[in-house]
Design a protein around this motif. Structure first.
Motif, PDB file in Angstrom:
ATOM      1  N   ASN A 193       1.613   9.466  -5.162  1.00  0.00           N
ATOM      2  CA  ASN A 193       2.052  10.031  -6.444  1.00  0.00           C
ATOM      3  C   ASN A 193       3.433  10.678  -6.406  1.00  0.00           C
ATOM      4  N   LEU A 194       3.898  11.059  -5.214  1.00  0.00           N
ATOM      5  CA  LEU A 194       5.168  11.792  -5.130  1.00  0.00           C
ATOM      6  C   LEU A 194       6.146  11.173  -4.138  1.00  0.00           C
ATOM      7  N   ASN A 195       5.708  10.950  -2.901  1.00  0.00           N
ATOM      8  CA  ASN A 195       6.633  10.442  -1.884  1.00  0.00           C
ATOM      9  C   ASN A 195       7.114   9.037  -2.208  1.00  0.00           C
ATOM     10  N   ALA A 196       6.178   8.145  -2.562  1.00  0.00           N
ATOM     11  CA  ALA A 196       6.570   6.768  -2.870  1.00  0.00           C
ATOM     12  C   ALA A 196       7.569   6.705  -4.030  1.00  0.00           C
ATOM     13  N   PRO A 197       7.328   7.405  -5.147  1.00  0.00           N
ATOM     14  CA  PRO A 197       8.334   7.373  -6.218  1.00  0.00           C
ATOM     15  C   PRO A 197       9.729   7.822  -5.769  1.00  0.00           C
ATOM     16  N   PHE A 254      11.097   7.690  -2.585  1.00  0.00           N
ATOM     17  CA  PHE A 254      11.764   6.773  -1.673  1.00  0.00           C
ATOM     18  C   PHE A 254      12.044   5.419  -2.330  1.00  0.00           C
ATOM     19  N   ILE A 255      11.206   5.003  -3.276  1.00  0.00           N
ATOM     20  CA  ILE A 255      11.508   3.787  -4.034  1.00  0.00           C
ATOM     21  C   ILE A 255      12.746   4.010  -4.896  1.00  0.00           C
ATOM     22  N   SER A 256      12.838   5.161  -5.542  1.00  0.00           N
ATOM     23  CA  SER A 256      14.010   5.478  -6.372  1.00  0.00           C
ATOM     24  C   SER A 256      15.273   5.583  -5.523  1.00  0.00           C
ATOM     25  N   GLN A 257      15.142   6.206  -4.372  1.00  0.00           N
ATOM     26  CA  GLN A 257      16.291   6.342  -3.472  1.00  0.00           C
ATOM     27  C   GLN A 257      16.820   4.978  -3.058  1.00  0.00           C
ATOM     28  N   ALA A 258      15.896   4.082  -2.694  1.00  0.00           N
ATOM     29  CA  ALA A 258      16.300   2.735  -2.289  1.00  0.00           C
ATOM     30  C   ALA A 258      16.912   1.964  -3.456  1.00  0.00           C
ATOM     31  N   PHE A 259      16.342   2.131  -4.653  1.00  0.00           N
ATOM     32  CA  PHE A 259      16.877   1.485  -5.847  1.00  0.00           C
ATOM     33  C   PHE A 259      18.309   1.935  -6.115  1.00  0.00           C
ATOM     34  N   ALA A 260      18.539   3.231  -6.043  1.00  0.00           N
ATOM     35  CA  ALA A 260      19.883   3.766  -6.289  1.00  0.00           C
ATOM     36  C   ALA A 260      20.870   3.253  -5.255  1.00  0.00           C
ATOM     37  N   SER A 261      20.412   3.107  -4.028  1.00  0.00           N
ATOM     38  CA  SER A 261      21.279   2.631  -2.956  1.00  0.00           C
ATOM     39  C   SER A 261      21.647   1.163  -3.132  1.00  0.00           C
ATOM     40  N   LYS A 262      20.710   0.355  -3.625  1.00  0.00           N
ATOM     41  CA  LYS A 262      20.943  -1.084  -3.753  1.00  0.00           C
ATOM     42  C   LYS A 262      21.664  -1.460  -5.050  1.00  0.00           C
ATOM     43  N   ASP A 289       0.865  -1.174   0.000  1.00  0.00           N
ATOM     44  CA  ASP A 289       0.000   0.000   0.000  1.00  0.00           C
ATOM     45  C   ASP A 289       0.906   1.228   0.000  1.00  0.00           C
ATOM     46  N   LEU A 290       1.019   1.899  -1.138  1.00  0.00           N
ATOM     47  CA  LEU A 290       1.970   3.010  -1.258  1.00  0.00           C
ATOM     48  C   LEU A 290       1.537   4.256  -0.501  1.00  0.00           C
ATOM     49  N   SER A 291       0.305   4.260   0.030  1.00  0.00           N
ATOM     50  CA  SER A 291      -0.086   5.361   0.902  1.00  0.00           C
ATOM     51  C   SER A 291       0.495   5.183   2.297  1.00  0.00           C
ATOM     52  N   ASN A 292       1.047   4.012   2.563  1.00  0.00           N
ATOM     53  CA  ASN A 292       1.687   3.705   3.846  1.00  0.00           C
ATOM     54  C   ASN A 292       3.197   3.800   3.668  1.00  0.00           C
ATOM     55  N   PRO A 293       3.849   4.799   4.237  1.00  0.00           N
ATOM     56  CA  PRO A 293       5.288   4.973   4.016  1.00  0.00           C
ATOM     57  C   PRO A 293       6.109   3.742   4.380  1.00  0.00           C
ATOM     58  N   ASN A 294       5.718   3.022   5.412  1.00  0.00           N
ATOM     59  CA  ASN A 294       6.479   1.841   5.811  1.00  0.00           C
ATOM     60  C   ASN A 294       6.480   0.777   4.726  1.00  0.00           C
ATOM     61  N   GLN A 295       5.351   0.628   4.027  1.00  0.00           N
ATOM     62  CA  GLN A 295       5.282  -0.365   2.962  1.00  0.00           C
ATOM     63  C   GLN A 295       5.992   0.116   1.696  1.00  0.00           C
ATOM     64  N   ALA A 296       5.861   1.391   1.375  1.00  0.00           N
ATOM     65  CA  ALA A 296       6.557   1.938   0.204  1.00  0.00           C
ATOM     66  C   ALA A 296       8.067   1.856   0.384  1.00  0.00           C
ATOM     67  N   ASP A 297       8.534   2.142   1.590  1.00  0.00           N
ATOM     68  CA  ASP A 297       9.971   2.194   1.840  1.00  0.00           C
ATOM     69  C   ASP A 297      10.650   0.837   1.749  1.00  0.00           C
TER      70      ASP A 297
END
Length: 242
Positions: free
Chosen positions: A113-117, A119-127, A63-71
């Motif tokens: 629409n904004l936060n999830a993209p 933090f997902i991108s940030q995590a992708f770049a880190s991994k 659920d991307l409205s939940n920051p814990n799940q998006a992160d």
């Protein structure tokens, strides 16, 4: 162009444009991490269709409205296989104006629409392994560069995503390219109705986009020149010019 052997994570990949991209990119050789929120049956169906094409597919529920799940979405993906590319497609589009936008509605649009993209991108770049290269596509809207007064929180969230696309292109270069596709009329509204003629009337090309045009644009950004980053391609028949 070929995506053979690439592992692509597509958010909102079970329905509508996300489903189309999941299937077409699998046909081009990619394995798909298929993220979904609530559309469990459709997600399972789409994964089966990808498997029938001879490609791997993994289900990622969040659920991307939940920051814990998006992160944690990228970590979930990496429990199956490395991620090579992202398509940040998931979004919500609620018909509310500035007067009836409450804090909950505003926050829901910003989270999905904004936060999830981000933090997902940030995590992708880190991994992403230090010697690997990656690509990110954000799915935008012609309204993103010409925000109006309709669908108020949606338009503002997409405007933010357009800015994020270009900022991340600078921040993640040279290893990761980040580009956006700003869509116009491509699929009729879910609720149907008599609005389709009204939608097309101001479009200079006087027609809906077809799904093959979306596939061609996405393929170009995923397998085309690495030297293109920070671009937002309007796939809108010229709607943003009017």
């Amino acid at each position: 162009m070929s995506l053979e052997g690439k592992n692509i994570l597509i958010t909102g990949g079970a329905v509508r444009l996300g489903k189309h991209l999941s299937l077409e990119l699998a046909k081009a050789g990619a394995n798909i991490f298929l993220h979904y929120g609530n559309s469990t049956d459709k997600a399972v169906e789409t994964v089966a269709m990808i498997n029938d094409l001879g490609k791997k597919a993994w289900l990622l529920q969040a659920d991307l409205s939940n920051p814990n799940q998006a992160d944690t979405l990228i970590e979930k993906a990496y429990s199956f296989a490395p991620v090579d590319m992202l398509i940040l497609n998931a979004s919500i589009f609620e018909p509310v104006n500035i007067k009836n936008t409450d804090r909950e509605t505003w926050q829901r649009h910003m989270e999905i629409n904004l936060n999830a993209p981000f933090f997902i991108s940030q995590a992708f770049a880190s991994k992403l392994a230090s010697d690997d290269k990656g690509r990110i596509i954000t799915m935008l809207d012609w309204r993103a560069l010409r925000p109006g007064i309709e669908h108020f929180p949606y338009s503002i969230s997409k405007a933010g995503l357009a800015a994020l696309t270009q900022s991340m292109a600078r921040a993640l270069a040279p290893r990761i390219t980040v580009n956006g596709i700003a869509l116009g009329a491509i699929l009729p509204p879910v609720d149907g109705g008599n609005s389709t003629d009204r939608i097309i009337q101001p479009v200079p090309m006087k027609r809906w986009a077809n799904l093959d045009e979306l596939t061609q644009t996405a393929m170009f950004l995923l397998d085309g020149p690495e030297y293109i980053t920070g671009e937002i391609i309007h796939l809108d028949g010229g709607r943003h010019l009017v």
